[in-house]
Design a protein around this motif. Structure first.
Motif, PDB file in Angstrom:
ATOM      1  N   LYS A  69      92.154  54.607  47.140  1.00  0.00           N
ATOM      2  CA  LYS A  69      91.290  53.533  46.645  1.00  0.00           C
ATOM      3  C   LYS A  69      91.339  52.322  47.566  1.00  0.00           C
ATOM      4  N   ILE A  70      92.478  52.109  48.185  1.00  0.00           N
ATOM      5  CA  ILE A  70      92.608  51.006  49.137  1.00  0.00           C
ATOM      6  C   ILE A  70      91.728  51.250  50.350  1.00  0.00           C
ATOM      7  N   GLU A  71      91.687  52.482  50.834  1.00  0.00           N
ATOM      8  CA  GLU A  71      90.823  52.794  51.975  1.00  0.00           C
ATOM      9  C   GLU A  71      89.366  52.502  51.639  1.00  0.00           C
ATOM     10  N   THR A  72      88.960  52.849  50.430  1.00  0.00           N
ATOM     11  CA  THR A  72      87.575  52.605  50.006  1.00  0.00           C
ATOM     12  C   THR A  72      87.268  51.123  49.962  1.00  0.00           C
ATOM     13  N   ILE A  73      88.144  50.334  49.356  1.00  0.00           N
ATOM     14  CA  ILE A  73      87.859  48.899  49.238  1.00  0.00           C
ATOM     15  C   ILE A  73      87.954  48.203  50.593  1.00  0.00           C
ATOM     16  N   PHE A  74      88.841  48.658  51.484  1.00  0.00           N
ATOM     17  CA  PHE A  74      88.919  48.067  52.822  1.00  0.00           C
ATOM     18  C   PHE A  74      87.620  48.276  53.592  1.00  0.00           C
ATOM     19  N   LYS A  75      87.037  49.457  53.489  1.00  0.00           N
ATOM     20  CA  LYS A  75      85.754  49.719  54.158  1.00  0.00           C
ATOM     21  C   LYS A  75      84.672  48.803  53.602  1.00  0.00           C
ATOM     22  N   SER A  76      84.682  48.608  52.292  1.00  0.00           N
ATOM     23  CA  SER A  76      83.699  47.723  51.664  1.00  0.00           C
ATOM     24  C   SER A  76      83.904  46.272  52.078  1.00  0.00           C
ATOM     25  N   ILE A  77      85.151  45.858  52.205  1.00  0.00           N
ATOM     26  CA  ILE A  77      85.446  44.485  52.633  1.00  0.00           C
ATOM     27  C   ILE A  77      84.982  44.271  54.072  1.00  0.00           C
ATOM     28  N   GLU A  78      85.234  45.250  54.939  1.00  0.00           N
ATOM     29  CA  GLU A  78      84.771  45.141  56.325  1.00  0.00           C
ATOM     30  C   GLU A  78      83.254  45.021  56.384  1.00  0.00           C
ATOM     31  N   ALA A  79      82.544  45.812  55.594  1.00  0.00           N
ATOM     32  CA  ALA A  79      81.082  45.744  55.554  1.00  0.00           C
ATOM     33  C   ALA A  79      80.622  44.390  55.025  1.00  0.00           C
ATOM     34  N   PHE A  80      81.266  43.913  53.972  1.00  0.00           N
ATOM     35  CA  PHE A  80      80.923  42.609  53.383  1.00  0.00           C
ATOM     36  C   PHE A  80      81.093  41.504  54.421  1.00  0.00           C
ATOM     37  N   ASN A  81      82.222  41.508  55.127  1.00  0.00           N
ATOM     38  CA  ASN A  81      82.487  40.460  56.120  1.00  0.00           C
ATOM     39  C   ASN A  81      81.510  40.525  57.290  1.00  0.00           C
ATOM     40  N   THR A  82      81.061  41.722  57.644  1.00  0.00           N
ATOM     41  CA  THR A  82      80.098  41.870  58.730  1.00  0.00           C
ATOM     42  C   THR A  82      78.740  41.309  58.330  1.00  0.00           C
ATOM     43  N   GLU A  83      78.346  41.514  57.074  1.00  0.00           N
ATOM     44  CA  GLU A  83      77.044  41.055  56.586  1.00  0.00           C
ATOM     45  C   GLU A  83      77.004  39.554  56.378  1.00  0.00           C
ATOM     46  N   LYS A  84      78.105  38.954  55.994  1.00  0.00           N
ATOM     47  CA  LYS A  84      78.146  37.513  55.726  1.00  0.00           C
ATOM     48  C   LYS A  84      78.353  36.762  57.027  1.00  0.00           C
ATOM     49  N   THR A  85      77.642  35.669  57.192  1.00  0.00           N
ATOM     50  CA  THR A  85      77.820  34.849  58.380  1.00  0.00           C
ATOM     51  C   THR A  85      78.692  33.639  58.073  1.00  0.00           C
ATOM     52  N   SER A  86      79.420  33.707  57.005  1.00  0.00           N
ATOM     53  CA  SER A  86      80.251  32.602  56.560  1.00  0.00           C
ATOM     54  C   SER A  86      81.509  32.469  57.406  1.00  0.00           C
ATOM     55  N   SER A  87      82.063  31.290  57.390  1.00  0.00           N
ATOM     56  CA  SER A  87      83.340  31.075  58.076  1.00  0.00           C
ATOM     57  C   SER A  87      84.509  31.390  57.147  1.00  0.00           C
ATOM     58  N   ASN A  88      84.206  31.960  55.987  1.00  0.00           N
ATOM     59  CA  ASN A  88      85.240  32.282  55.000  1.00  0.00           C
ATOM     60  C   ASN A  88      85.205  33.762  54.629  1.00  0.00           C
ATOM     61  N   PRO A  89      85.632  34.635  55.524  1.00  0.00           N
ATOM     62  CA  PRO A  89      85.602  36.069  55.208  1.00  0.00           C
ATOM     63  C   PRO A  89      86.629  36.432  54.143  1.00  0.00           C
ATOM     64  N   LEU A  90      86.403  37.563  53.489  1.00  0.00           N
ATOM     65  CA  LEU A  90      87.413  38.099  52.589  1.00  0.00           C
ATOM     66  C   LEU A  90      88.599  38.526  53.434  1.00  0.00           C
ATOM     67  N   LYS A  91      89.788  38.300  52.915  1.00  0.00           N
ATOM     68  CA  LYS A  91      91.004  38.721  53.604  1.00  0.00           C
ATOM     69  C   LYS A  91      91.778  39.625  52.665  1.00  0.00           C
ATOM     70  N   ALA A  92      92.341  40.703  53.212  1.00  0.00           N
ATOM     71  CA  ALA A  92      93.060  41.661  52.377  1.00  0.00           C
ATOM     72  C   ALA A  92      94.304  42.151  53.097  1.00  0.00           C
ATOM     73  N   ILE A  93      95.348  42.388  52.321  1.00  0.00           N
ATOM     74  CA  ILE A  93      96.564  43.003  52.842  1.00  0.00           C
ATOM     75  C   ILE A  93      97.062  44.025  51.830  1.00  0.00           C
ATOM     76  N   VAL A  94      97.877  44.942  52.309  1.00  0.00           N
ATOM     77  CA  VAL A  94      98.477  45.960  51.455  1.00  0.00           C
ATOM     78  C   VAL A  94      99.977  45.961  51.713  1.00  0.00           C
ATOM     79  N   LEU A  95     100.740  46.006  50.632  1.00  0.00           N
ATOM     80  CA  LEU A  95     102.192  46.070  50.723  1.00  0.00           C
ATOM     81  C   LEU A  95     102.678  47.344  50.061  1.00  0.00           C
ATOM     82  N   ASP A  96     103.644  47.998  50.691  1.00  0.00           N
ATOM     83  CA  ASP A  96     104.280  49.166  50.080  1.00  0.00           C
ATOM     84  C   ASP A  96     105.176  48.713  48.932  1.00  0.00           C
TER      85      ASP A  96
END
Length: 102
Positions: A69-96
């Motif tokens: 599920k993390i792989e799926t949401i990371f791909k969506s976040i990358e797409a979202f950040n590419t489409e937005k021209t904002s200076s405030n991209p979504l940021k995500a991290i994963v911890l074990d």
């Protein structure tokens, strides 16, 4: 199990919730946070009446979830950040997660 953390400006709340739904992460938590940004090279004389903000109303999202599920949401976040021209991209991290109690 992994811990997913996402930060965004508050304006993107609806979009982030859609990303969780698309990734089938049905349980997550949110917290209001204040984000801060230092502007490099600020000259007090040039910036005395500036309308630029150095803090932003933000959200922290977190969820314990599986790696697929993390792989799926990371791909969506990358797409979202590419489409937005904002200076405030979504940021995500994963911890074990080494150890947990249910």
């Amino acid at each position: 199990m992994k811990l997913l953390l996402i930060t965004s400006v508050s304006e993107y709340e609806k979009e982030v919730c859609k990303l969780f739904k698309k990734a089938e992460i049905i349980v997550y938590s949110t917290s209001d946070i204040q984000g801060h940004k230092f502007f490099a090279g600020n000259n007090l004389q040039d910036n005395w009446f500036s309308t630029q903000r150095d803090s932003f109303d933000s959200k922290l999202y977190f969820s314990f979830t599986s790696e697929d599920k993390i792989e799926t949401i990371f791909k969506s976040i990358e797409a979202f950040n590419t489409e937005k021209t904002s200076s405030n991209p979504l940021k995500a991290i994963v911890l074990d997660i080494e150890k947990f109690i249910n």
